[in-house]
Design a protein around this motif. Structure first.
Motif, PDB file in Angstrom:
ATOM      1  N   UNK A 121       0.814  -1.219   0.000  1.00  0.00           N
ATOM      2  CA  UNK A 121       0.000   0.000   0.000  1.00  0.00           C
ATOM      3  C   UNK A 121       0.849   1.271   0.000  1.00  0.00           C
ATOM      4  N   UNK A 122       2.175   1.121   0.082  1.00  0.00           N
ATOM      5  CA  UNK A 122       3.008   2.309   0.089  1.00  0.00           C
ATOM      6  C   UNK A 122       4.473   1.970   0.284  1.00  0.00           C
ATOM      7  N   UNK A 123       5.257   3.032   0.577  1.00  0.00           N
ATOM      8  CA  UNK A 123       6.692   2.874   0.811  1.00  0.00           C
ATOM      9  C   UNK A 123       7.097   3.675   2.050  1.00  0.00           C
ATOM     10  N   UNK A 124       8.123   3.163   2.726  1.00  0.00           N
ATOM     11  CA  UNK A 124       8.738   3.862   3.853  1.00  0.00           C
ATOM     12  C   UNK A 124      10.193   4.152   3.479  1.00  0.00           C
ATOM     13  N   UNK A 125      10.644   5.354   3.790  1.00  0.00           N
ATOM     14  CA  UNK A 125      12.023   5.724   3.499  1.00  0.00           C
ATOM     15  C   UNK A 125      12.874   5.588   4.759  1.00  0.00           C
ATOM     16  N   UNK A 126      13.929   4.789   4.651  1.00  0.00           N
ATOM     17  CA  UNK A 126      14.869   4.612   5.763  1.00  0.00           C
ATOM     18  C   UNK A 126      16.285   4.614   5.217  1.00  0.00           C
ATOM     19  N   UNK A 127      17.127   5.500   5.774  1.00  0.00           N
ATOM     20  CA  UNK A 127      18.532   5.584   5.352  1.00  0.00           C
ATOM     21  C   UNK A 127      18.642   5.735   3.839  1.00  0.00           C
ATOM     22  N   UNK A 128      17.818   6.611   3.282  1.00  0.00           N
ATOM     23  CA  UNK A 128      17.824   6.907   1.842  1.00  0.00           C
ATOM     24  C   UNK A 128      17.478   5.698   0.970  1.00  0.00           C
ATOM     25  N   UNK A 129      16.794   4.743   1.554  1.00  0.00           N
ATOM     26  CA  UNK A 129      16.338   3.563   0.809  1.00  0.00           C
ATOM     27  C   UNK A 129      14.831   3.434   1.017  1.00  0.00           C
ATOM     28  N   UNK A 130      14.123   2.983   0.006  1.00  0.00           N
ATOM     29  CA  UNK A 130      12.667   2.878   0.054  1.00  0.00           C
ATOM     30  C   UNK A 130      12.234   1.417   0.187  1.00  0.00           C
ATOM     31  N   UNK A 131      11.452   1.151   1.224  1.00  0.00           N
ATOM     32  CA  UNK A 131      10.965  -0.199   1.480  1.00  0.00           C
ATOM     33  C   UNK A 131       9.455  -0.288   1.247  1.00  0.00           C
ATOM     34  N   UNK A 132       9.008  -1.265   0.492  1.00  0.00           N
ATOM     35  CA  UNK A 132       7.558  -1.459   0.343  1.00  0.00           C
ATOM     36  C   UNK A 132       6.937  -1.819   1.684  1.00  0.00           C
ATOM     37  N   UNK A 133       5.732  -1.336   1.909  1.00  0.00           N
ATOM     38  CA  UNK A 133       5.027  -1.659   3.137  1.00  0.00           C
ATOM     39  C   UNK A 133       3.677  -2.261   2.788  1.00  0.00           C
ATOM     40  N   UNK A 134       3.281  -3.281   3.546  1.00  0.00           N
ATOM     41  CA  UNK A 134       2.038  -4.003   3.269  1.00  0.00           C
ATOM     42  C   UNK A 134       0.876  -3.452   4.084  1.00  0.00           C
ATOM     43  N   UNK A 135      -0.312  -3.963   3.788  1.00  0.00           N
ATOM     44  CA  UNK A 135      -1.523  -3.489   4.439  1.00  0.00           C
ATOM     45  C   UNK A 135      -1.607  -3.785   5.925  1.00  0.00           C
ATOM     46  N   UNK A 136      -0.705  -4.639   6.429  1.00  0.00           N
ATOM     47  CA  UNK A 136      -0.681  -4.919   7.869  1.00  0.00           C
ATOM     48  C   UNK A 136       0.477  -4.197   8.567  1.00  0.00           C
ATOM     49  N   UNK A 137       1.132  -3.279   7.850  1.00  0.00           N
ATOM     50  CA  UNK A 137       2.233  -2.514   8.434  1.00  0.00           C
ATOM     51  C   UNK A 137       3.576  -3.196   8.363  1.00  0.00           C
ATOM     52  N   UNK A 138       3.649  -4.344   7.706  1.00  0.00           N
ATOM     53  CA  UNK A 138       4.904  -5.097   7.618  1.00  0.00           C
ATOM     54  C   UNK A 138       5.769  -4.560   6.478  1.00  0.00           C
ATOM     55  N   UNK A 139       7.061  -4.357   6.758  1.00  0.00           N
ATOM     56  CA  UNK A 139       7.999  -3.889   5.746  1.00  0.00           C
ATOM     57  C   UNK A 139       8.621  -5.066   5.004  1.00  0.00           C
TER      58      UNK A 139
END
Length: 263
Positions: A121-139
């Motif tokens: 459902x989206x992406x999280x940015x950590x240390x200049x890297x983008x991680x996909x995130x799922x509908x349950x909040x799991x990276x």
């Protein structure tokens, strides 16, 4: 009147014996058939003919087929008749990436594992890297991107795991046409509420709302945006009610816009 024909007992005995013999033979054949049928079942259950020959996995995109099969515990030595579907479903659904599982046994020797995974459902940015995130909040730590793909909202400043999970769950409930309009979501807690968020929309508007019941509140966004004049700039407040607040005439920096929206 003709005389009634009388059959002596001596003539009837052989016929009675023959009838009883036929009846006994039929009964013997019936019992023997059952016996050999049961023997055949026992032999079948003990032979490789009752073992799983083919395992089909569908709906998986994060894991290889063999990894899912390994987690299920089903193998080529597994007897088709001893597969406990409920246990396998429970084991596979412990995986945080999997939403639901169904198991089908198709005779003679095929097992199908159908997965429904949590949607990205989206992406999280950590240390200049983008991680996909799922509908349950799991990276998805194994699917990181060096460049933001832009095909799902970017979630920023979500430093609390609980807020991230709640936000992810709300996004997973959104209709696709609305989710695709969201570019960025900033968690902007205030003294009044820790659930406040600021959204940057692809159509140029900003939205101030709350994490709580966000998916339900955002259903009104398309109708509100459609009523605004082309070129309008401002913040659409969506909470208990909904209203549009134009930006001030002078140019404002992005940081100032977020600050004013939160205040």
């Amino acid at each position: 009147m003709s005389k009634e024909k009388i059959v002596s007992i001596e003539d009837r005995i052989p016929k009675l014996k023959q009838a009883r013999k036929k009846k006994a033979n039929r009964r013997l054949v019936f019992y023997l058939s059952i016996f050999f049928f049961l023997i055949s079942i026992i032999v079948y259950l003990q032979s490789p003919l009752s073992h799983v020959k083919s395992i089909v996995v569908t709906g998986n995109s994060y894991y290889e087929d063999q990894e899912v099969i390994k987690q299920s515990g089903i193998g080529r030595e597994t007897n088709m008749w001893t597969i406990d579907k409920e246990v396998i479903v429970q084991v596979l659904e412990e995986n945080p990436l999997i939403d639901s599982v169904t198991i089908e046994t198709k005779f003679p020797r095929t097992v199908e594992i159908h997965l429904i995974e949590h949607e990205r459902i989206g992406y999280i940015k950590k240390d200049n890297v983008y991680y996909p995130i799922l509908g349950n909040g799991e990276l998805l730590s194994g699917s990181k991107k060096d460049i933001y793909p832009g095909d799902a909202p970017l979630l920023l400043n979500f430093s609390e795991k609980d807020r991230l999970i709640e936000m992810s769950e709300e996004l997973s409930k959104l209709p696709t046409n609305i989710l695709n309009l969201i570019s960025e979501i900033h968690w902007a807690p205030s003294d009044r509420s820790k659930n406040e968020i600021i959204l940057y929309m692809a159509d140029g508007f900003m939205v101030k709302s709350s994490i709580r019941d966000f998916s339900e509140k955002m259903t009104v966004y398309p109708s509100i945006a459609a009523q605004l004049e082309s070129g309008s700039e401002g913040i659409i407040h969506i909470g208990v009610g909904a209203f549009f607040e134009p930006f001030k005439q002078q140019e404002m920096s992005e940081e100032e816009i977020i600050t004013n929206a939160v205040e």
